[in-house]
Structures are given as C-alpha cells and as structure tokens.
Scaffold this active site. Sequence first.
Site, mmCIF file in Angstrom:
data_model
loop_
_atom_site.group_PDB
_atom_site.id
_atom_site.type_symbol
_atom_site.label_atom_id
_atom_site.label_comp_id
_atom_site.label_asym_id
_atom_site.label_seq_id
_atom_site.Cartn_x
_atom_site.Cartn_y
_atom_site.Cartn_z
ATOM 1 N N GLY A 1 -14.834 8.767 1.434
ATOM 2 C CA GLY A 1 -15.810 8.465 2.457
ATOM 3 C C GLY A 1 -17.182 8.437 1.810
ATOM 4 O O GLY A 1 -17.322 8.604 0.592
ATOM 5 N N SER A 2 -18.205 8.270 2.612
ATOM 6 C CA SER A 2 -19.547 8.152 2.055
ATOM 7 C C SER A 2 -19.980 9.413 1.300
ATOM 8 O O SER A 2 -20.677 9.326 0.281
ATOM 9 C CB SER A 2 -20.553 7.841 3.164
ATOM 10 N N HIS B 1 -12.464 13.256 2.077
ATOM 11 C CA HIS B 1 -13.664 13.178 2.878
ATOM 12 C C HIS B 1 -13.879 14.528 3.582
ATOM 13 O O HIS B 1 -12.975 15.353 3.638
ATOM 14 C CB HIS B 1 -13.525 12.040 3.892
ATOM 15 N N GLY C 1 8.857 21.656 5.343
ATOM 16 C CA GLY C 1 9.545 20.902 6.380
ATOM 17 C C GLY C 1 8.654 19.927 7.112
ATOM 18 O O GLY C 1 9.082 19.310 8.090
ATOM 19 N N HIS D 1 14.789 29.879 9.262
ATOM 20 C CA HIS D 1 14.382 28.796 10.160
ATOM 21 C C HIS D 1 15.021 28.991 11.536
ATOM 22 O O HIS D 1 14.336 29.310 12.497
ATOM 23 C CB HIS D 1 14.771 27.440 9.558
ATOM 24 N N GLU E 1 -5.129 10.200 4.230
ATOM 25 C CA GLU E 1 -5.256 11.443 3.474
ATOM 26 C C GLU E 1 -3.936 12.202 3.366
ATOM 27 O O GLU E 1 -3.700 12.915 2.380
ATOM 28 C CB GLU E 1 -6.326 12.336 4.111
ATOM 29 N N GLU F 1 -18.312 11.252 -0.558
ATOM 30 C CA GLU F 1 -17.612 11.428 -1.838
ATOM 31 C C GLU F 1 -18.094 10.461 -2.912
ATOM 32 O O GLU F 1 -17.803 10.654 -4.094
ATOM 33 C CB GLU F 1 -16.109 11.246 -1.641
#
Length: 535
Positions: free
Chosen positions: A25-26, A70, A409, A280, A47, A28
């Site tokens: 993004g700007s 970002h 998972g 689980h 991302e 970065e």
Amino acid sequence: MPSVRRVSHDFLERQGLTTVFGNPGSNELPFLAELPDGFRYVLGLHEGAVVGMADGYAQATGRPALVNLHAAAGSGNAMGALTNAVAARTPLVIVAGQQVRSAIGLEANLTNVDAQALMKPLVGWAAEPACAQDVPRALAQAVFEARLQRRPTCLSVPYDDWAADAGDNSLALLERRVDRALAPDPAQRRRLAELVASARRPALVLGGDVDSAGLFDDAVRLAERLGGPVWAAPSLFRLPFPNRHPLFRGVLPAGIAPVCAAFEGHDLVLVLGAPVFRYHEYLPGRYLPEGTRLLQVTEDASAAARAPVGEALVAGTGAVVGELLKALDAHGAHATHPAHDAPAEPYRPLPEPHTAEGPRLHPEEVFAALRDESPEDTAYVVESTSTASAWWRQMDLRRPGSYYFPAAGGLGFGLPGAVGVAMGSPGRPVVGVVGDGSANYGITALWTAAQHRVPLTIVLLRNGTYGALRWFGGLLGVPDAPGLDVPGLDFTRIAAGYGVPARHATGTAELRALLAEPTDGPRLVQVDTALTTPS
C-alpha cells in the site's frame, strides 16, 4: 550518514532475507524504494495469499521469510493465514507500514492505531519503534525473535522513518549474530536415558517439528532402536516419519478419549516435537491410561507449560534424539525393547484404491495416480480436509519435507503454500492437493505462480460441497445446516484467467496421462470426486 532504509536493506541482505512476499500500500512504498539488485519481490494479490506463500517458503527453506504488509487493513486481511504460520512455528518477519509520525496521533487515514496490539496474540513479538533511529535495531530484533521463538514477528514502521538518518551506531547491527543451543545438561540426559531405556513397552509420538528441524531420518533410527509403535501427533502439519513404515500407526485422533485408548498397554509415551496434544473433536475421557507415563521434549516453552499431563523437557529435539540414540546403543540390545510391533515386511503393501459409482472418481483413485505418476521425492501441500483417510491409505511418503498441511486448520494455505514451497524447493517436484471449497480462500496465488513460472502441479478435487463440514454436521447432529454446497465452480476457467494452463480429467487414465506430462511452470488439473469423510 546512512539512511534507515539503507542500513535496514543491508542488514536484511546479510541475514539472507532477500525474498520479499508482499502486497504493498502507500505506506509501504518508501521501504521498497531502492531495493538492492539481489532482492526479489513476490507480489500476491491478497494478503492472505502473501502470508500463505511466505509460510510455505519458510517451511521449505528452513529459514525466516520476509513479509511486507499494508497497515491495519492489509495486516488484518493476513491474520487468518497467520494462524497457520503460528501453529506451524514458522519464522516470518512481518514489516508493516504506518502513517507518518506526525499524523499517527491524529489518526489520519491509513493510520494503524495501536499497531503493536493488532497482531497480538498471534505473533511472538511486535513493536513500533519510538523513533526513526531505532528502526534498524528493532528490525534486527524482529529477525532474531522470529528465529529464536520460531514464530512470526511484526514490526510497524512509520513511512517517513525510512528516509531518516540512522546514525553511525546503526552500522554495528550489520555484524550481529544470535544463536541458540538447547542441549540437556548431564543430569537431564541421564534421567531421560533411564526413563526410556527402562520402559517395558515404549511408544513414540512425533510432531511436525521433527520434520521442520530436519530430524526425519534420525526419528526413523530412534523408532527402530526402540522397536515400539510410532504415531504422528494430532492435527499434523508436517510428516515426521515414513507413513508406510511397519512401526507407523498413523496420525493420532484429535480427541482426548481416543488418544488415551491408543496408548493402552504402554508404560511410556515419548512425545518429540509436538504439543500434548492439539485436540479438536470434543471426546472427553482420561488423558492417559492407568500406569502410562508421558515425557514431552519440545523447544516450544509455551507448549510445555500448557500441557495438561506428563513431564516436559524444553530442549532441542535434535540434541535429545542424538543423546537417546547414544544411550540406547550403550545399553546394548535391551530385553525390554523387543521389536514386537514390527511385521516381517519392511514397508506395508499398498492397497487397491476404492472406486466410486458414476462418473466421479473416488479420492483414493486420484491419490493412487499421484503416488504412481509423481517422482518419489515429490513434496505435497495438502488442503483437502474431507479426504484425509483416503490420502493416508494410498500415499507412500518416505522422504523429509514430503507433506505440508495448514497447521491451524485455517483454509487458504493450500494454493499459496504450494507456491511458496515450490519457490523454496528449486529442483524438487511440488504438488498441491486442494479441495474446491478451500481453493477459493487462496485462489489469487495462481496469478503469482503464473507470473513467476513456478514449476507446480495443482490437483483440484471438485465435489461441490464443504465435505468436512458435512461430516461434522453428522457428528454434531446438524444434518440440515445451510451454506455447505459450492456448485457451479469451474477451476479450469478460473485458472486460465490467472494465466495458469488447466485441464479437466474425467477418468483415471486421462488423469494419469496428464500427471505424467512434464511441466516447467504451473498447471492445474481438475478432477470431479465423490464425497468422502475425513476418517
């Protein structure tokens, strides 16, 4: 005087973090300016895919991977994928952008408010430096913390810091080195050796950390020396032992009662490189049978501290395995360790795959084709949760680094993870085995694979539903839950739109022929499969 950006780039280069996985993004862009020639930027279109690719890459290379995200929005998008990296103990170094310092208090647009807190408690360490001159030191800490903890770290950097003067003292960072050695002391070694050597009927449980640490072959030697059964820890994300070895009993079920039942008759359970345990399904009962002792060895202090039962030793698993092998050899052929669980044949034979009625293939037919047509050193990245039992029934995996699975998972690892593993394993065949439900979570990774011409085969199992959820619906008494079907998806057309050649295999002969074709880039093979259950 050197800039913060220059010192940071030089430090990253010396540490070998020259592949940057990102979606900028700007905030970065100033970090990405003037990247040295040896750096490679791997763009992901979401991302979640960025973190999944970096996760696979770091696991395949055994080294930390650098992720550039970002500010709040981009980092938030990545957090689902980050759960898998945390559970796999993958050392990711996340550098996230931030607004300029003078605008943070105003909460100007694209400010990451309370940036350190956003990624917690997932990351092992997070910070936003108090001043620009502290950025290089904080970046070094992020790298070293990731290595030492084997867990993602996150550094938020206001974007005007990168052009600031770093100060001459920052150059001392370039020579820094931080190592870790965790070996048991003499008293711990003696106690460990005595416990294991005196056991009448020991059992071994191996976690994914065994494969991550390069101990696959050592684990085989230890198991054969003990002569008892071997299980993989529940919720397995890396395969630590050959799955058709005569001592291998499979993956432990992820429930308290069935785990206890598996250990019935064993006086010692030695757990290496795994938590105790990652349950689980809620299947309550005793943790261990009466008279069974459990000893856990792990580098993860948190896993040792939270275990509900047994003794724990926080130490390097490799050092402990080496000490045990020496101790057992010193004891000679121990009468209490007969190879009573090992059949005469060295490896179990392969069964005929189940077949399905109608035009769809049974997943076992697909996996048998993969097994037969793929090279023996193929690395498989698997995210087809409803076909787990079919997978383990048909596959024959005998080499380190052969199996990767989303450790927490969380769906979305399969496609990006396969891209990352392939990029981190040049010269090794890589196959992604992905279900149609999970594929959509990381589908944008196909574009990255096409742009970098990653040599990778994706086998897409299309059954038109969330198969694992249908199975859980039966377990939980919810057979009529809505939103479980995903009809109308044609991944050959989706892949082609991202630039990946794709074919639809309609039978086993066609599937085997397609898999046998050589490839020097990414490809996708879609197969319609019958619905099966995970176990």
